[in-house]
Design an enzyme around this catalytic site. Structure first.
Site, short mmCIF file in Angstrom:
data_model
loop_
_atom_site.label_atom_id
_atom_site.label_comp_id
_atom_site.label_asym_id
_atom_site.label_seq_id
_atom_site.Cartn_x
_atom_site.Cartn_y
_atom_site.Cartn_z
N ASN A 157 -2.67 -1.11 12.34
CA ASN A 157 -3.64 -1.90 13.13
C ASN A 157 -5.16 -1.94 12.54
O ASN A 157 -5.33 -0.96 11.54
CB ASN A 157 -3.44 -1.53 14.40
CG ASN A 157 -3.89 -0.08 14.79
OD1 ASN A 157 -4.86 0.55 14.06
ND2 ASN A 157 -3.17 0.73 15.51
N PHE A 203 4.10 1.25 8.75
CA PHE A 203 4.19 1.90 7.42
C PHE A 203 5.23 3.05 7.94
O PHE A 203 5.73 3.33 9.20
CB PHE A 203 2.88 2.32 7.36
CG PHE A 203 2.09 3.27 8.38
CD1 PHE A 203 2.48 4.69 8.71
CD2 PHE A 203 1.43 2.58 9.51
CE1 PHE A 203 1.71 5.27 9.75
CE2 PHE A 203 0.67 3.20 10.33
CZ PHE A 203 0.74 4.60 10.49
N ARG A 215 0.96 -1.17 -0.25
CA ARG A 215 0.01 0.10 0.10
C ARG A 215 0.81 1.12 0.03
O ARG A 215 1.54 1.57 1.16
CB ARG A 215 -0.87 0.13 1.10
CG ARG A 215 -1.97 1.14 1.30
CD ARG A 215 -2.91 0.67 2.24
NE ARG A 215 -3.86 1.87 2.45
CZ ARG A 215 -4.18 2.62 3.60
NH1 ARG A 215 -3.52 2.05 4.60
NH2 ARG A 215 -4.97 3.48 3.70
N GLN A 271 3.23 1.46 3.12
CA GLN A 271 3.05 0.23 4.17
C GLN A 271 3.54 -1.00 3.75
O GLN A 271 3.30 -1.39 2.54
CB GLN A 271 1.37 0.07 4.49
CG GLN A 271 1.02 -0.74 5.58
CD GLN A 271 -0.53 -0.43 5.89
OE1 GLN A 271 -1.01 0.37 5.47
NE2 GLN A 271 -1.26 -1.50 6.40
N PHE A 273 1.70 10.75 1.68
CA PHE A 273 0.94 10.01 2.80
C PHE A 273 1.75 9.11 3.47
O PHE A 273 2.62 9.26 4.46
CB PHE A 273 -0.58 9.46 2.52
CG PHE A 273 -1.23 8.93 3.98
CD1 PHE A 273 -0.75 9.34 5.17
CD2 PHE A 273 -2.04 7.94 3.64
CE1 PHE A 273 -1.47 8.81 6.12
CE2 PHE A 273 -2.84 7.35 4.89
CZ PHE A 273 -2.51 8.04 6.03
N LEU A 299 -3.24 10.75 13.17
CA LEU A 299 -2.98 9.34 13.61
C LEU A 299 -2.33 9.16 15.19
O LEU A 299 -2.26 8.22 15.77
CB LEU A 299 -2.07 8.81 12.66
CG LEU A 299 -2.29 8.77 11.32
CD1 LEU A 299 -1.28 7.85 10.46
CD2 LEU A 299 -3.57 8.02 10.99
N HIS A 343 -2.15 4.97 16.37
CA HIS A 343 -1.14 3.96 16.00
C HIS A 343 0.21 4.33 16.74
O HIS A 343 0.68 5.37 17.09
CB HIS A 343 -0.74 4.45 14.37
CG HIS A 343 -2.21 4.10 13.44
ND1 HIS A 343 -2.11 2.77 12.95
CD2 HIS A 343 -3.24 4.82 13.18
CE1 HIS A 343 -3.37 2.67 12.18
NE2 HIS A 343 -3.78 3.89 12.38
#
Length: 682
Positions: free
Chosen positions: A619, A630, A572, A580, A577, A639, A643
């Site tokens: 998660n 990531f 991903r 991952q 951004f 976030l 995370h």
């Protein structure tokens, strides 16, 4: 949910695990006309046009909207629309709230030897805690935080009741060993031990401040009858001064003294609530109360529902009291009228409805909500078996706010406006707070006396107000402090080096210490503070934080050492951004921890998503970490506390940018595989 979840239920499609996309920015608004008119402004709407003629002579024009030839009798007749209700607002509400804790996280926690079941605050700046193993601890309030003072083994069994006098000078504890211990709080020493010929149910001091030198009366109920016995501790005698055999027909489970009206409020196991004076042993009369018969009040409301009061507290001004019952309802009564003023439903059914609401203050992540509901069902069983402390509710010093713990956190409710003002500890998803006590500094009258004493050279310094909530939690041997400071603000370097906000002030048993040392040594040997990912695009060096996130770093480093990440792709990639990886299946639905399942989050106030190239765990909700992680390429503050940040990129930022710019499909998966070839541990 903040993050895209793992496959958890049958019949659902596999969802990616990882952080959500960044929130979209606002679209710029339409611009107005660029050509502004030049010249004098237009006249206001409705203004009469000016001309060059002379002013009219005669009566003035009728006011706008007036009809010629009409008078009031010709007005329209019919129903009028309802008037808008004016919203109630508490005068000086912001001032009251400034004198209450506001931190989202608890500032400090301290250890007991076993699970804490009682917490109390004395007006003499002392905190008192008791645990199920019979131990009692005294703590002294400092300018910031508290300091341990003295420890007692008060009873052989669990402390079943704890009471502090209204003047803050005396403390009493009871237990099933048929004894009561009396302590002098100012000298933190035991004064008297009462040997009882019955098993005590509850205990309460029943004398007004200022008369302790004459008589210091304490009332103790019988657990197996409706009798209440009153003792004078100044006599040092274990014989009751007077007894009340007929006030209740059933065992009394709660008592609270109202010093403003010299009245005791007591409730028994059948739900009956009674008022009585400790001096005359009779019910109060006018003007202390405004009713003649109890049928005019709501004092039978619990008995009608067959609910016993599990908690009973009186407001500082004596005008209100609150009860908490097994149906998870909090009822606020007016003392003089005996009528219910407010009622709050904290049942599991109400919690499910709040979870479905659109109000953010009530909502939780679905996985976190399910886990908390499981704890609530466990508590229901424990309460039926009397194996856990019941939650309570307390008033602030103004009587305008009610504070009580719930599954969501500690709620602070404005009783005047009937609005929820704030929730403390909502992010503390591993603690279910049960009992609370509030410290707001010395009351104004006491403060003036203490200031005068300090000026004359007597007594210690007078502390500034530092509002603090003291609380205990389910199956926890720690007491927690909520203040107006977040943990990072109150923590200095020495405290951080000593272990952070959770203070280990108790030495564990020898066998536990041996096991803990062995585990710590094994973990320390297994952890590393630096690793390098060798990708198909180049090397990325990572700085890890094993001290702040020991389990997360242990999981990551062990996977690296075992070759778990070798050959795994970046499944991903979202430009602007993050990148991952860590899923052996390569589709965002796989991976597990080194312990075979999921493990808990490790949030740290010093480690935030406040910069690019942050290493964080992917998660599917709270405490669902596995193997996926990531690397962000921009700042991602949304976030935080969702995370776990456990590292940063120290070299290879250019490699991250190259991976970030690869072409991806509609699922953000690169068309050409970008792999982790191998990992080197420094």
């Amino acid at each position: 949910m903040v993050a895209q979840g793992k496959r958890e239920r049958e019949g659902e499609e596999d969802a990616d695990v990882g952080p959500p996309r960044p929130p979209e920015g606002e679209q710029p608004g339409d611009e107005g006309d660029s050509d502004d008119d030049v010249g004098p402004p237009r006249p206001p709407p409705g203004a009469p046009a000016e001309d060059d003629s002379e002013d009219d002579v005669g009566p003035p024009r009728p006011p706008p909207g007036a009809q010629d030839g009409e008078d009031e009798e010709d007005a329209d007749i019919g129903p009028m629309p309802p008037k808008k209700k004016k919203k109630r607002s508490l005068k000086f509400e912001s001032v009251y709230l400034e004198n209450l804790p506001c931190a989202d996280m608890y500032e400090k926690s301290y250890m007991h030897r076993d699970t804490i079941c009682h917490v109390a605050v004395a007006s003499s700046d002392f905190f008192i805690t008791a645990s199920i193993d019979g131990h009692l601890k005294f703590w002294k309030k400092q300018a910031k935080g508290i300091e341990f003072v003295k420890h007692f083994r008060s009873h052989v069994g669990a402390v079943t009741g704890l009471a502090v006098s209204a003047d803050g000078q005396h403390c009493a504890t009871i237990s099933n060993d048929k004894s009561a211990k009396i302590y002098d709080i100012s000298t933190y020493d035991m004064m008297v031990m009462l040997r009882l010929d019955f098993q005590p149910g509850c205990v309460q001091w029943v004398y007004r401040p200022g008369v302790a030198s004459e008589k210091a009366l304490v009332a103790i109920s019988d657990q197996h009858s409706g009798a209440i016995h009153i003792y004078d501790i100044t006599s040092g005698d274990s014989t009751a001064l007077r007894s009340l055999p007929n006030v209740h027909r059933h065992p009394v489970c709660q008592m609270r003294y109202n010093p403003q009206y010299n009245t005791v409020i007591s409730g028994d196991t059948s739900g009956v609530i009674e008022y009585w004076c400790p001096d005359t042993l009779k019910s109060p009369e006018a003007p202390d109360v405004t009713f003649k018969y109890k049928l005019e009040t709501d004092l039978y409301s619990l008995a009608k529902l067959k609910l016993a009061p599990r908690c009973l507290e009186v407001s500082p001004d004596g005008e209100q009291f609150v009860t908490v019952t097994d149906d998870r309802r909090i009822r606020v009564f007016r003392f003089q009228s005996g009528k219910i003023r407010r009622q709050y439903d904290e049942s599991l059914k109400a919690a499910n409805q709040q979870q479905k609401s659109e109000q953010e203050i009530y909502r939780l992540e679905d996985i976190d909500f399910g886990r908390r509901m499981a704890i609530e069902r466990e508590l229901d069983t424990a309460w039926r078996e009397q194996a856990a402390a019941y939650p309570n509710a307390v008033f602030d010093e103004s009587g305008n706010f009610l504070i009580y713990p719930t599954f969501l956190g500690i709620k602070i409710v404005n009783l005047y406006t009937n609005k929820l003002s704030r929730v403390l500890g909502k992010v503390e998803n591993t603690e279910r707070f049960l009992r609370v006590a509030l410290f707001q500094g010395a009351r104004q009258k006491d403060r003036r006396v203490r200031l005068a004493t300090a000026d004359l050279g007597g007594g210690g310094p007078v502390l500034d107000a530092d509002p603090t909530i003291l609380c205990c939690a389910h199956k926890k041997q720690r007491l927690y402090l909520f203040s107006r400071r977040e943990p990072a603000e109150a923590m200095d370097e020495a405290a951080a080096a000593a272990g952070g906000r959770d203070v280990f002030n108790e030495k564990p048993p020898a066998e536990e210490l041996i096991v803990a040392n062995a585990e710590a040594n094994a973990t320390k040997a297994a952890l590393s503070s630096s690793v390098t990912l060798h990708t198909s695009y180049g090397d990325v060096s990572l700085q890890l934080y094993p001290k702040e996130c020991p389990r997360t770093v242990e999981n990551f480093v062990t996977h690296c050492r075992n070759g778990y990440y070798d050959g795994i792709i970046f499944h991903r990639v979202i430009k602007g951004f993050m990148l991952q990886t860590g899923d052996p299946l390569g589709n965002g639905t796989g991976g597990q921890s080194i312990w075979g399942g999921e493990f808990e989050d490790e949030f740290n106030r010093s480690l935030r998503h406040d910069r690019p190239f942050t290493l964080s765990m992917a998660n599917a909700g709270p405490n669902t970490n596995g193997s996926q992680f990531f690397i962000t390429t921009v700042s991602t503050p949304w976030l935080d506390n969702k995370h776990t940040v456990f590292g940063r990129v120290k070299k290879g930022m250019d490699v991250c940018h190259q991976i970030e710019n690869v072409k991806t499909d509609k699922n953000d998966k690169p068309y050409e595989d970008v792999k982790i070839v191998s990992v080197t541990i420094a």
